[in-house]
Design a protein around this motif. Structure first.
Motif, mmCIF file in Angstrom:
data_model
loop_
_atom_site.group_PDB
_atom_site.id
_atom_site.type_symbol
_atom_site.label_atom_id
_atom_site.label_comp_id
_atom_site.label_asym_id
_atom_site.label_seq_id
_atom_site.Cartn_x
_atom_site.Cartn_y
_atom_site.Cartn_z
ATOM 1 N N ASP A 93 10.096 18.287 -5.627
ATOM 2 C CA ASP A 93 8.499 18.962 -5.922
ATOM 3 C C ASP A 93 7.563 18.543 -5.191
ATOM 4 O O ASP A 93 6.367 18.681 -5.381
ATOM 5 C CB ASP A 93 8.500 18.939 -7.382
ATOM 6 C CG ASP A 93 8.414 17.521 -7.748
ATOM 7 O OD1 ASP A 93 8.399 16.389 -7.192
ATOM 8 O OD2 ASP A 93 8.421 17.133 -9.051
ATOM 9 N N GLY A 94 7.834 17.316 -4.255
ATOM 10 C CA GLY A 94 6.559 16.950 -3.458
ATOM 11 C C GLY A 94 5.927 15.737 -4.076
ATOM 12 O O GLY A 94 5.230 14.995 -3.331
ATOM 13 N N ARG A 95 6.371 15.318 -5.115
ATOM 14 C CA ARG A 95 5.795 14.120 -6.049
ATOM 15 C C ARG A 95 6.464 12.637 -5.371
ATOM 16 O O ARG A 95 7.636 12.885 -5.059
ATOM 17 C CB ARG A 95 5.962 14.140 -7.339
ATOM 18 C CG ARG A 95 5.336 15.270 -7.947
ATOM 19 C CD ARG A 95 4.994 15.286 -9.367
ATOM 20 N NE ARG A 95 4.293 13.916 -9.804
ATOM 21 C CZ ARG A 95 4.134 13.487 -11.133
ATOM 22 N NH1 ARG A 95 4.775 14.271 -12.425
ATOM 23 N NH2 ARG A 95 3.582 12.203 -11.384
ATOM 24 N N THR A 96 5.757 11.793 -5.412
ATOM 25 C CA THR A 96 6.363 10.531 -4.991
ATOM 26 C C THR A 96 5.993 9.520 -6.199
ATOM 27 O O THR A 96 5.259 9.526 -6.786
ATOM 28 C CB THR A 96 5.746 10.053 -3.541
ATOM 29 O OG1 THR A 96 4.319 9.777 -3.904
ATOM 30 C CG2 THR A 96 5.820 10.734 -2.675
ATOM 31 N N PHE A 97 7.283 8.523 -6.177
ATOM 32 C CA PHE A 97 7.335 7.556 -7.050
ATOM 33 C C PHE A 97 7.538 6.198 -6.709
ATOM 34 O O PHE A 97 8.714 6.033 -5.999
ATOM 35 C CB PHE A 97 8.239 7.776 -8.163
ATOM 36 C CG PHE A 97 8.046 8.993 -9.051
ATOM 37 C CD1 PHE A 97 7.284 8.946 -10.323
ATOM 38 C CD2 PHE A 97 8.217 10.307 -8.555
ATOM 39 C CE1 PHE A 97 7.132 10.195 -11.301
ATOM 40 C CE2 PHE A 97 8.029 11.353 -9.367
ATOM 41 C CZ PHE A 97 7.232 11.384 -10.496
ATOM 42 N N PRO A 98 6.774 5.006 -6.541
ATOM 43 C CA PRO A 98 7.181 3.965 -6.030
ATOM 44 C C PRO A 98 8.146 2.963 -7.020
ATOM 45 O O PRO A 98 8.010 3.172 -7.977
ATOM 46 C CB PRO A 98 5.626 3.151 -6.209
ATOM 47 C CG PRO A 98 4.671 4.306 -6.267
ATOM 48 C CD PRO A 98 5.216 5.311 -7.241
ATOM 49 N N VAL A 99 8.823 2.543 -5.996
ATOM 50 C CA VAL A 99 9.926 1.636 -6.505
ATOM 51 C C VAL A 99 9.552 0.283 -5.997
ATOM 52 O O VAL A 99 9.422 -0.179 -4.886
ATOM 53 C CB VAL A 99 11.296 2.152 -6.228
ATOM 54 C CG1 VAL A 99 12.428 1.194 -6.596
ATOM 55 C CG2 VAL A 99 11.842 3.477 -6.931
ATOM 56 N N PHE A 100 9.673 -0.754 -6.814
ATOM 57 C CA PHE A 100 9.302 -2.404 -6.586
ATOM 58 C C PHE A 100 10.706 -2.997 -6.275
ATOM 59 O O PHE A 100 11.899 -2.313 -6.943
ATOM 60 C CB PHE A 100 8.485 -3.023 -7.514
ATOM 61 C CG PHE A 100 8.983 -2.861 -8.829
ATOM 62 C CD1 PHE A 100 9.880 -4.046 -9.108
ATOM 63 C CD2 PHE A 100 8.535 -2.082 -9.954
ATOM 64 C CE1 PHE A 100 10.428 -4.032 -10.514
ATOM 65 C CE2 PHE A 100 8.891 -2.429 -11.222
ATOM 66 C CZ PHE A 100 9.877 -3.068 -11.331
ATOM 67 N N LEU A 101 10.714 -4.132 -5.743
ATOM 68 C CA LEU A 101 11.750 -5.092 -5.629
ATOM 69 C C LEU A 101 11.034 -6.415 -6.044
ATOM 70 O O LEU A 101 10.204 -6.900 -5.433
ATOM 71 C CB LEU A 101 12.437 -5.199 -4.329
ATOM 72 C CG LEU A 101 13.582 -6.253 -4.347
ATOM 73 C CD1 LEU A 101 14.677 -5.843 -5.131
ATOM 74 C CD2 LEU A 101 13.903 -6.632 -3.082
ATOM 75 N N LEU A 102 11.550 -6.912 -7.189
ATOM 76 C CA LEU A 102 11.074 -8.146 -7.908
ATOM 77 C C LEU A 102 12.186 -9.298 -7.369
ATOM 78 O O LEU A 102 13.326 -8.849 -7.513
ATOM 79 C CB LEU A 102 10.722 -8.428 -9.039
ATOM 80 C CG LEU A 102 11.697 -8.129 -10.375
ATOM 81 C CD1 LEU A 102 12.063 -9.493 -10.327
ATOM 82 C CD2 LEU A 102 11.253 -7.559 -11.399
#
Length: 208
Positions: free
Chosen positions: A191-200
Motif C-alpha cells: 500500500d506504499g506505507r513504510t515501517f522502520p525496523v530496528f536492530l538492538l
C-alpha cells in the motif's frame, strides 16, 4: 513436548518464505546481525521466535549450533524440512516463558518476535537467564507504530512496535548493558506505507 494449543502461524508457514515482508526483513537484518555481533565457530546460539529459519540461516554457518525456539509447530516443521540447515539448526517447540530450556547460550537473536509476547519485561529477564555472563543479545522489531502494521484483529500481537528509549530502560533493568539501536530496514508494504525496523544489540551483565 506437546504442540502448542494455538498455532497462530498454521495458515502462514507454507508460503512464509515467499512473503515480501519476511523476505525484506531477513535480507536486511541477517547481514547486519552478522556484522553487529562477535561470532566464533564454538558458539551456541538461541534464535527466539525462529519461524522457518530465515534468520537462523544467516547465523548458522558462523557458529557451532543454533537452537531454533518457537511455539508454532507448523513454522518449525517448515524449518526442519530445509536440508541446508540440518545438523546446524535444532528446532525446539517450546514456550521458554513457561518452560525455560535449562541451559545458557553465548548469544540470543530474534527477529519480529518481541511484539508477539505480552510481558516484555518477563521475556527480557528470561533472555538474561538464558545467556552466559557477557553473552550477546540481538533483537529486531518494529519501532512504535499506529497499530496498522498488522491487519485488524491479528491473533497473537500484543504491541504496536516499541519506543527505543523505553525498551532500553527495560533491558537495563533486566540486566543488560551496552544497549545500542540502529535502523535495520524500512519495510515497504504494497500500500506504499513504510515501517522502520530496528536492530538492538546488548550484552548480559556479569554477575556482581
Amino acid at each position: 513436548m506437546a504442540p502448542m494449543q494455538n498455532d497462530h502461524f498454521a495458515d502462514k508457514s507454507g508460503d512464509w518464505d515467499t512473503r515480501p515482508v519476511p523476505l525484506q526483513i531477513s535480507a536486511s537484518v541477517g547481514p547486519l546481525l552478522r556484522e553487529s555481533l562477535e561470532w566464533n565457530d564454538g558458539m551456541r546460539v538461541m534464535d527466539f521466535g525462529a519461524g522457518t529459519g530465515l534468520l537462523a540461516a544467516h547465523v548458522a554457518p558462523l557458529v557451532a549450533k543454533v537452537i531454533a525456539v518457537d511455539t508454532s509447530p507448523s513454522m518449525l516443521e517448515a524449518l526442519a524440512e530445509k536440508k541446508e540447515l540440518r545438523g546446524m539448526v535444532e528446532p525446539r517447540c517450546q514456550d521458554i516463558l513457561l518452560e525455560p530450556l535449562g541451559e545458557q547460550f553465548d548469544a540470543i537473536v530474534s527477529a519480529m518476535a518481541l511484539h508477539h509476547v505480552q510481558d516484555t519485561d518477563q521475556l527480557l529477564r528470561i533472555f538474561r537467564e538464558h545467556l552466559k555472563p557477557g553473552g550477546q543479545l540481538a533483537l529486531a522489531d518494529l519501532d512504535a507504530e499506529d497499530g496498522t502494521f498488522h491487519p485488524p484483529d491479528t491473533a497473537g500481537v500484543f504491541h504496536s512496535g516499541f519506543d527505543r528509549e523505553d525498551l532500553r530502560r527495560k533491558l537495563e533493568a533486566a540486566g543488560f548493558e551496552a544497549v545500542r539501536f540502529e535502523t535495520a530496514v524500512e519495510v515497504a508494504r504494497e500500500d506504499g506505507r513504510t515501517f522502520p525496523v530496528f536492530l538492538l544489540t546488548a550484552r548480559a551483565q556479569s554477575a556482581r
